[in-house]
Scaffold this active site. Structure first.
Site, PDB file in Angstrom:
ATOM      1  N   HIS A 148     -14.801 -17.249 -13.051  1.00 29.63           N
ATOM      2  CA  HIS A 148     -14.442 -18.526 -12.511  1.00 29.63           C
ATOM      3  C   HIS A 148     -13.635 -17.804 -11.188  1.00 29.63           C
ATOM      4  CE1 HIS A 148     -15.189 -21.866 -15.295  1.00 29.63           C
ATOM      5  NE2 HIS A 148     -15.984 -20.865 -15.930  1.00 29.63           N
TER       6      HIS A 148
ATOM      7  N   HIS B  42     -18.974 -13.573 -16.859  1.00 26.15           N
ATOM      8  CA  HIS B  42     -18.734 -15.328 -16.478  1.00 26.15           C
ATOM      9  C   HIS B  42     -17.463 -15.253 -15.925  1.00 26.15           C
ATOM     10  CE1 HIS B  42     -19.673 -19.701 -17.712  1.00 26.15           C
ATOM     11  NE2 HIS B  42     -18.438 -19.671 -17.048  1.00 26.15           N
TER      12      HIS B  42
ATOM     13  N   CYS C 149     -12.634 -26.248 -13.968  1.00 26.14           N
ATOM     14  CA  CYS C 149     -12.078 -26.025 -15.526  1.00 26.14           C
ATOM     15  C   CYS C 149     -10.922 -27.206 -15.704  1.00 26.14           C
ATOM     16  CB  CYS C 149     -11.384 -24.656 -15.744  1.00 26.14           C
ATOM     17  SG  CYS C 149     -10.717 -24.383 -17.285  1.00 26.14           S
TER      18      CYS C 149
ATOM     19  N   ARG D 174     -25.577 -27.217 -16.642  1.00 34.64           N
ATOM     20  CA  ARG D 174     -24.699 -27.714 -17.877  1.00 34.64           C
ATOM     21  C   ARG D 174     -23.263 -27.525 -17.511  1.00 34.64           C
ATOM     22  NH1 ARG D 174     -20.423 -26.305 -20.901  1.00 34.64           N
ATOM     23  NH2 ARG D 174     -21.154 -24.113 -21.149  1.00 34.64           N
ATOM     24  N   ASP D 175     -22.857 -26.239 -17.503  1.00 35.30           N
ATOM     25  CA  ASP D 175     -21.227 -26.124 -17.303  1.00 35.30           C
ATOM     26  C   ASP D 175     -20.796 -26.696 -15.894  1.00 35.30           C
ATOM     27  OD1 ASP D 175     -18.949 -25.101 -17.656  1.00 35.30           O
ATOM     28  OD2 ASP D 175     -19.417 -22.903 -17.217  1.00 35.30           O
TER      29      ASP D 175
ATOM     30  N   ASN E 137     -16.901 -22.209 -11.589  1.00 33.30           N
ATOM     31  CA  ASN E 137     -17.692 -21.028 -11.613  1.00 33.30           C
ATOM     32  C   ASN E 137     -17.889 -20.366 -10.333  1.00 33.30           C
ATOM     33  OD1 ASN E 137     -18.767 -21.168 -14.501  1.00 33.30           O
ATOM     34  ND2 ASN E 137     -19.157 -23.393 -13.750  1.00 33.30           N
TER      35      ASN E 137
END
Length: 303
Positions: free
Chosen positions: A209, A207, A240, A15-16, A249
């Site tokens: 990055h 989470h 991002c 997804r991300d 990520n």
């Protein structure tokens, strides 16, 4: 050091990781990626997003992907639902968990979803209520918890404020996300401490990055506080859109390698995970974003 003996990872790659890819990724490839991740031992996978295809064309096949997965009983499949309409569209796909989101930065909230932090949480209240009534778990993604592309550093008080709002509408667990990857260990620990005012450590995940190469350092800083849930993305998928040059990520392979080297269990087969990352990287036509994967693949090729 209060290190956990076991860590649970949520892979957000499908997804991300894929949502901002310019080239279309067919549903069959996304389904295969999920299958490979769960075969490698991932027990939590963020599969897709039920968002308007006008805004995120890559996720237009959300229902098809969810329907195509051969589900395993011990795996939790989550989806992002940005509003009530998205949640209602997701219900027939039977997600185990939905993800709602809010920013710890007022400027980011205004620029991203055109409303204040408080208004964004008000919008999500009926979504959370509907999900819980349907027996679906709810996770809250808290973005920009240490830094914002518009405001700069974010005070821990803002994180506590957002966590309190999330708790007040019934969100069961939250992600402390360094959305643009500017965080460093002590700042991350302050953001987690602020979150722990409202959520137990078992209901908090990290989470991080890797834009500035700090994601593993920040993971270690969170581990030292007893955090044992983390999100990462196979092959380091995802960037991002709000941070120029952001690598996105942290790679799941890199996190797993570090954890296994520390004697912390994950239940994940690193070699199978590297193969899953190689599969999607080959499809996208570029090397894996995981340093561990690149090192292992190089070693394999030269042995």
């Amino acid at each position: 050091m209060n290190l956990p003996s076991r860590v649970q990872l949520i892979d957000v790659g499908p997804r991300d990781g894929l949502q901002n890819e310019k080239q279309p990724v067919p549903a069959a490839v996304k389904i295969e990626l999920v299958h490979r991740l769960q075969a490698a031992g991932l027990c939590e996978i963020e599969v897709t997003s039920f968002v308007s295809p006008k805004w995120v064309p890559q996720m237009a096949d959300n229902a098809e992907v969810m329907a195509g997965i051969t589900r395993l009983p011990n795996v939790r499949y989550s989806v992002l639902t940005p509003n009530l309409q998205g949640f209602q569209a997701s219900v027939t796909s039977k997600p185990d968990e939905i993800v709602v989101f809010g920013a710890a930065s007022e400027a980011f909230s205004q620029k991203n979803i055109n409303c204040s932090i408080a208004e964004s949480i008000e919008r999500f209240a009926p979504v959370v209520e509907a999900a819980l009534a349907a027996g679906i778990a709810v996770r809250g993604a808290m973005s920009c918890t240490v830094g914002c592309p518009y405001e700069g550093d974010i005070a821990p008080e803002r994180v506590a404020y957002l966590a309190g709002l999330m708790k007040s509408i019934g969100v069961q667990r939250v992600d402390v996300a360094d959305t643009i990857g500017v965080g460093t260990p002590l700042k991350v620990q302050e953001a987690i401490e602020a979150t722990l005012q409202h959520f137990e450590v078992a209901h908090v995940s990290g989470h991080f990055h890797d834009t500035y190469g700090q994601a593993l350092s920040n993971t270690l800083a969170a581990l030292q506080m007893g955090v044992w849930n983390f999100q990462s993305s196979v092959a380091g998928l995802g960037g991002c859109p709000y941070a120029k040059g952001a690598t996105g990520n942290v790679a799941t392979e890199d996190v797993v390698y570090m954890l296994h080297g520390m004697g912390i269990e994950t239940g994940i087969d690193l070699d199978a995970l590297i193969d899953a990352g190689a599969f999607i990287s080959d499809f996208l036509g570029r090397p894996s974003g995981s340093r561990v994967a690149r090192a292992v693949i190089s070693k394999r090729n030269n042995s």
